[in-house]
Design a protein around this motif. Structure first.
Motif, PDB file in Angstrom:
ATOM      1  N   TRP A   1      -3.110 148.290  22.537  1.00  0.00           N
ATOM      2  CA  TRP A   1      -3.509 147.022  23.141  1.00  0.00           C
ATOM      3  C   TRP A   1      -4.263 147.212  24.459  1.00  0.00           C
ATOM      4  CZ3 TRP A   1      -2.741 142.949  20.117  1.00  0.00           C
ATOM      5  CH2 TRP A   1      -1.689 142.969  19.191  1.00  0.00           C
ATOM      6  N   ALA A   2      -5.396 146.521  24.586  1.00  0.00           N
ATOM      7  CA  ALA A   2      -6.055 146.420  25.892  1.00  0.00           C
ATOM      8  C   ALA A   2      -5.237 145.493  26.794  1.00  0.00           C
ATOM      9  CB  ALA A   2      -7.479 145.895  25.744  1.00  0.00           C
ATOM     10  N   ILE A   3      -4.768 144.402  26.202  1.00  0.00           N
ATOM     11  CA  ILE A   3      -3.790 143.518  26.842  1.00  0.00           C
ATOM     12  C   ILE A   3      -2.658 143.344  25.843  1.00  0.00           C
ATOM     13  CG2 ILE A   3      -3.338 141.239  27.821  1.00  0.00           C
ATOM     14  CD1 ILE A   3      -6.277 141.052  28.567  1.00  0.00           C
ATOM     15  N   GLN A   4      -1.467 143.764  26.237  1.00  0.00           N
ATOM     16  CA  GLN A   4      -0.323 143.817  25.330  1.00  0.00           C
ATOM     17  C   GLN A   4      -0.132 142.506  24.565  1.00  0.00           C
ATOM     18  OE1 GLN A   4       2.149 146.702  26.104  1.00  0.00           O
ATOM     19  NE2 GLN A   4       2.738 146.398  23.985  1.00  0.00           N
ATOM     20  N   GLY A   5      -0.202 142.608  23.229  1.00  0.00           N
ATOM     21  CA  GLY A   5       0.053 141.460  22.378  1.00  0.00           C
ATOM     22  C   GLY A   5      -1.055 140.431  22.327  1.00  0.00           C
ATOM     23  N   GLU A   6      -2.164 140.678  23.049  1.00  0.00           N
ATOM     24  CA  GLU A   6      -3.247 139.682  23.111  1.00  0.00           C
ATOM     25  C   GLU A   6      -4.593 140.208  22.610  1.00  0.00           C
ATOM     26  OE1 GLU A   6      -3.782 137.610  26.791  1.00  0.00           O
ATOM     27  OE2 GLU A   6      -1.630 137.538  27.200  1.00  0.00           O
ATOM     28  N   ARG A   7      -5.011 141.349  23.140  1.00  0.00           N
ATOM     29  CA  ARG A   7      -6.333 141.876  22.791  1.00  0.00           C
ATOM     30  C   ARG A   7      -6.232 143.358  22.496  1.00  0.00           C
ATOM     31  NH1 ARG A   7     -10.141 143.488  26.554  1.00  0.00           N
ATOM     32  NH2 ARG A   7      -9.438 142.018  28.151  1.00  0.00           N
ATOM     33  N   GLU A   8      -6.788 143.782  21.363  1.00  0.00           N
ATOM     34  CA  GLU A   8      -6.684 145.175  20.951  1.00  0.00           C
ATOM     35  C   GLU A   8      -7.572 146.082  21.805  1.00  0.00           C
ATOM     36  OE1 GLU A   8      -7.397 145.693  16.802  1.00  0.00           O
ATOM     37  OE2 GLU A   8      -5.615 144.549  16.186  1.00  0.00           O
ATOM     38  N   MET A   9      -7.104 147.308  21.985  1.00  0.00           N
ATOM     39  CA  MET A   9      -7.915 148.326  22.656  1.00  0.00           C
ATOM     40  C   MET A   9      -9.038 148.760  21.726  1.00  0.00           C
ATOM     41  SD  MET A   9      -8.458 150.337  25.231  1.00  0.00           S
ATOM     42  CE  MET A   9      -6.989 150.502  26.249  1.00  0.00           C
ATOM     43  N   THR A  10     -10.216 149.018  22.301  1.00  0.00           N
ATOM     44  CA  THR A  10     -11.322 149.621  21.555  1.00  0.00           C
ATOM     45  C   THR A  10     -11.842 150.814  22.350  1.00  0.00           C
ATOM     46  OG1 THR A  10     -13.211 148.483  22.587  1.00  0.00           O
ATOM     47  CG2 THR A  10     -11.993 147.264  20.878  1.00  0.00           C
ATOM     48  N   ALA A  11     -12.675 151.618  21.731  1.00  0.00           N
ATOM     49  CA  ALA A  11     -13.264 152.764  22.437  1.00  0.00           C
ATOM     50  C   ALA A  11     -14.290 152.320  23.466  1.00  0.00           C
ATOM     51  CB  ALA A  11     -13.897 153.726  21.439  1.00  0.00           C
ATOM     52  N   ASP A  12     -14.661 151.020  23.434  1.00  0.00           N
ATOM     53  CA  ASP A  12     -15.604 150.482  24.411  1.00  0.00           C
ATOM     54  C   ASP A  12     -14.908 149.693  25.523  1.00  0.00           C
ATOM     55  OD1 ASP A  12     -18.150 151.325  23.243  1.00  0.00           O
ATOM     56  OD2 ASP A  12     -17.632 149.972  21.609  1.00  0.00           O
ATOM     57  N   THR A  13     -13.585 149.544  25.438  1.00  0.00           N
ATOM     58  CA  THR A  13     -12.841 148.843  26.489  1.00  0.00           C
ATOM     59  C   THR A  13     -12.891 149.664  27.769  1.00  0.00           C
ATOM     60  OG1 THR A  13     -11.355 147.895  24.829  1.00  0.00           O
ATOM     61  CG2 THR A  13     -10.607 147.846  27.117  1.00  0.00           C
ATOM     62  N   LYS A  14     -13.069 148.977  28.905  1.00  0.00           N
ATOM     63  CA  LYS A  14     -13.206 149.674  30.185  1.00  0.00           C
ATOM     64  C   LYS A  14     -11.834 149.901  30.831  1.00  0.00           C
ATOM     65  CE  LYS A  14     -17.472 148.845  29.311  1.00  0.00           C
ATOM     66  NZ  LYS A  14     -18.252 149.877  28.601  1.00  0.00           N
ATOM     67  N   LEU A  15     -11.613 151.137  31.257  1.00  0.00           N
ATOM     68  CA  LEU A  15     -10.368 151.526  31.917  1.00  0.00           C
ATOM     69  C   LEU A  15     -10.674 152.159  33.260  1.00  0.00           C
ATOM     70  CD1 LEU A  15      -8.887 153.287  28.809  1.00  0.00           C
ATOM     71  CD2 LEU A  15      -7.699 151.443  29.971  1.00  0.00           C
ATOM     72  N   ARG A  16      -9.789 151.975  34.208  1.00  0.00           N
ATOM     73  CA  ARG A  16      -9.901 152.692  35.477  1.00  0.00           C
ATOM     74  C   ARG A  16      -9.451 154.130  35.232  1.00  0.00           C
ATOM     75  NH1 ARG A  16      -7.988 150.116  41.204  1.00  0.00           N
ATOM     76  NH2 ARG A  16      -8.556 151.842  42.552  1.00  0.00           N
ATOM     77  N   VAL A  17     -10.323 155.104  35.494  1.00  0.00           N
ATOM     78  CA  VAL A  17     -10.068 156.477  35.053  1.00  0.00           C
ATOM     79  C   VAL A  17      -9.554 157.386  36.164  1.00  0.00           C
ATOM     80  CG1 VAL A  17     -11.653 156.341  33.106  1.00  0.00           C
ATOM     81  CG2 VAL A  17     -12.513 157.138  35.328  1.00  0.00           C
ATOM     82  N   ALA A  18      -9.057 156.791  37.248  1.00  0.00           N
ATOM     83  CA  ALA A  18      -8.384 157.551  38.307  1.00  0.00           C
ATOM     84  C   ALA A  18      -9.267 158.672  38.836  1.00  0.00           C
ATOM     85  CB  ALA A  18      -7.035 158.063  37.808  1.00  0.00           C
TER      86      ALA A  18
END
Length: 248
Positions: A33-50
């Motif tokens: 999940w990109a947002i738990q229970g709401e929106r699925e994660m994709t390989a194009d979803t943006k994440l903060r990569v520390a």
């Protein structure tokens, strides 16, 4: 009675993966999940990569050096003013030694603001009594990357994310930024701690976007927000001699 072994439970909400083969993005995928229970994660979803953000800052530094707008071996005082120097050493810290965590600056608290950073760097107490560039004095410093990113801003006369957009994102078709406020909420993943929400997608998208040199410094050690696919393209540049798909 005998204790039953506990089943291993992952605290990760999602996994996002991209692979590089022969200098190019080859495969990608995502689970969870990109947002738990709401929106699925994709390989194009943006994440903060520390701390992978530091690699992008380093790429900007090398690009500026190639363009002749940054001297990797000039003392920091060339960009910050004469008050910014290590009072204990003859050799002085440079962009190159900041990149290798051998600048002799202490790992002070991550901070931002040109006048604040200049004040900190003008204090003898901010420096270690080790020769800049000496690997024996290596000392990991997130604060040093705040300084590095701002040094690049002073050298180029612009906010580093603006340079990153023009030099890497636009030519390569990447959607990424050191500042979450530059990205659409629908493209972002909520950042989770093991048992709580760390930072929602909405909060990231509503972050202020620094417009003055030095005001974005605290994002450079760890604020880059990018997808697995776009990060793979950046890594492909490093793996393929500074080119991406045959382009500079």
């Amino acid at each position: 009675g005998m204790l039953k072994p506990k089943r291993a439970v992952s605290s990760a909400a999602a996994v996002s993966v991209a692979t590089i083969e022969s200098g190019q993005l080859s495969q990608s995928g995502a689970w969870g999940w990109a947002i738990q229970g709401e929106r699925e994660m994709t390989a194009d979803t943006k994440l903060r990569v520390a701390s992978l953000s530091k690699v992008a800052v380093g790429m900007c530094a090398m690009a500026m050096a190639q363009e002749g707008i940054l001297d990797l071996d000039a003392p920091l005082s060339a960009y910050w003013g004469e008050s910014v120097q290590n009072p204990y050493t003859k050799a002085q810290p440079t962009a190159r030694t900041l990149m290798s965590h051998s600048s002799s600056v202490k790992d002070l608290e991550i901070s931002r603001g040109l006048s604040h950073l200049t004040s900190l760097l003008s204090r003898g107490s901010s420096w270690r009594s080790v020769e800049p560039g000496d690997v024996g004095g290596w000392y990991y410093s997130n604060f040093g990357v705040c300084v590095l990113g701002t040094t690049l801003e002073l050298a180029s006369g612009q906010v580093l994310d603006d340079y990153f957009q023009r030099h890497f994102c636009q030519p390569m078709g990447l959607t990424a930024s050191f500042f979450g406020g530059n990205l659409e909420e629908e493209s972002l993943a909520t950042l989770y701690n093991p048992s709580s929400v760390g930072r929602t997608a909405a909060a990231q998208a509503s972050e202020s976007i620094p417009s003055q040199i030095g005001d974005g410094a605290s994002w450079y050690p760890g604020g880059l927000t990018i997808s697995a696919v776009d990060l793979a393209k950046l890594v492909a540049v490093l793996a393929d001699g500074g080119e991406y798909e045959g382009g500079a």
